[in-house]
Structures are given as structure tokens and as C-alpha cells.
Design a protein around this motif. Structure first.
Motif, short mmCIF file in Angstrom:
data_model
loop_
_atom_site.label_atom_id
_atom_site.label_comp_id
_atom_site.label_asym_id
_atom_site.label_seq_id
_atom_site.Cartn_x
_atom_site.Cartn_y
_atom_site.Cartn_z
N PHE A 277 -7.03 37.25 27.33
CA PHE A 277 -6.00 38.02 28.02
C PHE A 277 -4.64 37.84 27.35
O PHE A 277 -3.90 38.80 27.15
N LEU A 278 -4.30 36.60 26.99
CA LEU A 278 -3.02 36.35 26.34
C LEU A 278 -2.96 37.01 24.96
O LEU A 278 -1.92 37.57 24.58
N LEU B 211 -1.12 41.61 21.75
CA LEU B 211 -1.52 42.72 20.89
C LEU B 211 -1.14 44.07 21.51
O LEU B 211 -0.58 44.94 20.84
N LEU B 212 -1.41 44.25 22.79
CA LEU B 212 -1.11 45.51 23.44
C LEU B 212 0.39 45.68 23.68
O LEU B 212 0.93 46.79 23.58
N ILE C 10 -13.04 44.47 27.92
CA ILE C 10 -12.52 45.59 28.71
C ILE C 10 -11.63 45.10 29.84
O ILE C 10 -10.53 45.64 30.06
N LEU C 11 -12.05 44.08 30.55
CA LEU C 11 -11.28 43.61 31.70
C LEU C 11 -9.94 43.02 31.25
O LEU C 11 -8.89 43.32 31.85
N GLU C 12 -9.96 42.22 30.20
CA GLU C 12 -8.72 41.62 29.70
C GLU C 12 -7.78 42.69 29.15
O GLU C 12 -6.57 42.63 29.37
N GLY D 113 -3.01 45.91 29.37
CA GLY D 113 -2.42 47.25 29.29
C GLY D 113 -1.62 47.58 30.54
O GLY D 113 -0.54 48.20 30.45
N THR D 114 -2.11 47.15 31.69
CA THR D 114 -1.39 47.37 32.94
C THR D 114 -0.05 46.64 32.93
O THR D 114 0.98 47.22 33.28
#
Length: 163
Positions: A53-54, A59-60, A101-103, A108-109
């Protein structure tokens, strides 16, 4: 003469399968004596990884910043940022072997929601339109992150699959 893998008999396949199951069962024994909290942490870690996630957030967020920075048109700013989120999630899905996908959806959110919130700070602070814009930005970031990670993982699976 050794057998090729496509000429294996049923018995050798069954022996290999039972050996694999025995190995899995021996690995499961210490886990059954562990506490409920440890099992829950291990299971949650297999679903959602804070490390990934981090990495996804960096990255996002970088993709969102790069998209907004390199396309200076005010109308297309948010769309360019969402393309950056999609590209970042796509790269992450392509690079990581497990599903991200979940991370990527969560990252992204956060990235798109914060960008929309900070980009419309005057509306957020002094008007009623700021919060719906931030929620809309977070929703579009969720969609871009999810789709990017899905398509990246799908391409990785397609490239690594046996023909």
C-alpha cells in the motif's frame, strides 16, 4: 529410463500430490496452535499488505503529480492526473506477482481524493461544493487505481502463462 513430465503415470502423480499434502499439513501444525490474533494478522496480511500500500501510494501519488504537472491545461488537469494514477497502478500490477488491486484502489482513492481536496481548497474551506468534489475525486481515483492494477496484473499473467 526417466519419464517425461507429460508421460507420468497416475501413481506417480498421486504420490507427488500426497507428498505435497503431507508437507502442507506439517506446515499447518504450528499455525493451528497459534493464537486467534496471530492467525487474523496473517490472514489480513495476505489480503491487504501495508508495505505494498505504501509503495502504491508513492507510485500512484507520483503518477498523479506527474500527470498534473506535464499537461498544463486547466480543463484536463484532473484527467491527466487520473491517467497518471492508472499508469502507476498498471506498473505496480505488472511488477508485483500477487494481486495488488485492493492496495492500488486504496492508494488511488487517497491520492486523487487529496489532490481534489487540496486543488479546491478555497471551495472546501469556504463553500459547500468542496466536499462533493473531493468525494468525486476519491471515487475516480478508486476506479483508476483498480482498473490499472487489474490490467497490469492481467498482462503479467498473460505474459508469464505457458502456451
Amino acid at each position: 529410463m526417466p519419464q517425461r513430465s507429460d508421460q507420468r503415470t497416475r501413481d506417480s502423480f498421486a504420490d507427488d500430490l500426497s507428498e505435497t499434502l503431507r508437507d502442507d499439513a506439517s506446515e499447518q501444525e504450528p499455525q493451528s496452535s497459534s493464537s486467534f490474533v496471530q492467525r487474523a494478522k496473517r490472514r489480513a496480511g495476505s489480503i491487504f499488505s501495508p508495505r505494498i500500500f505504501l509503495v502504491a501510494l508513492a507510485l500512484l501519488g507520483g503518477g498523479m503529480f506527474a500527470g498534473n504537472a506535464f499537461i498544463p491545461l486547466p480543463i484536463l488537469d484532473n484527467l491527466a492526473g487520473l491517467l497518471g494514477v492508472f499508469a502507476g497502478a498498471f506498473v505496480l500490477g505488472l511488477a508485483v506477482e500477487r494481486s495488488t488491486i485492493l492496495e492500488s484502489a486504496a492508494a488511488g482513492t487517497v491520492a486523487a481524493g487529496l489532490t481534489a481536496l487540496l486543488g479546491n481548497l478555497a471551495l472546501t474551506a469556504f463553500g459547500d461544493a468542496g466536499l462533493p468534489l473531493a468525494v468525486f475525486g476519491a471515487g475516480t481515483g478508486l476506479l483508476a487505481g483498480t482498473l490499472g492494477a487489474y490490467f497490469g496484473g492481467d498482462l503479467r499473467d498473460g505474459l508469464t502463462a505457458d502456451i
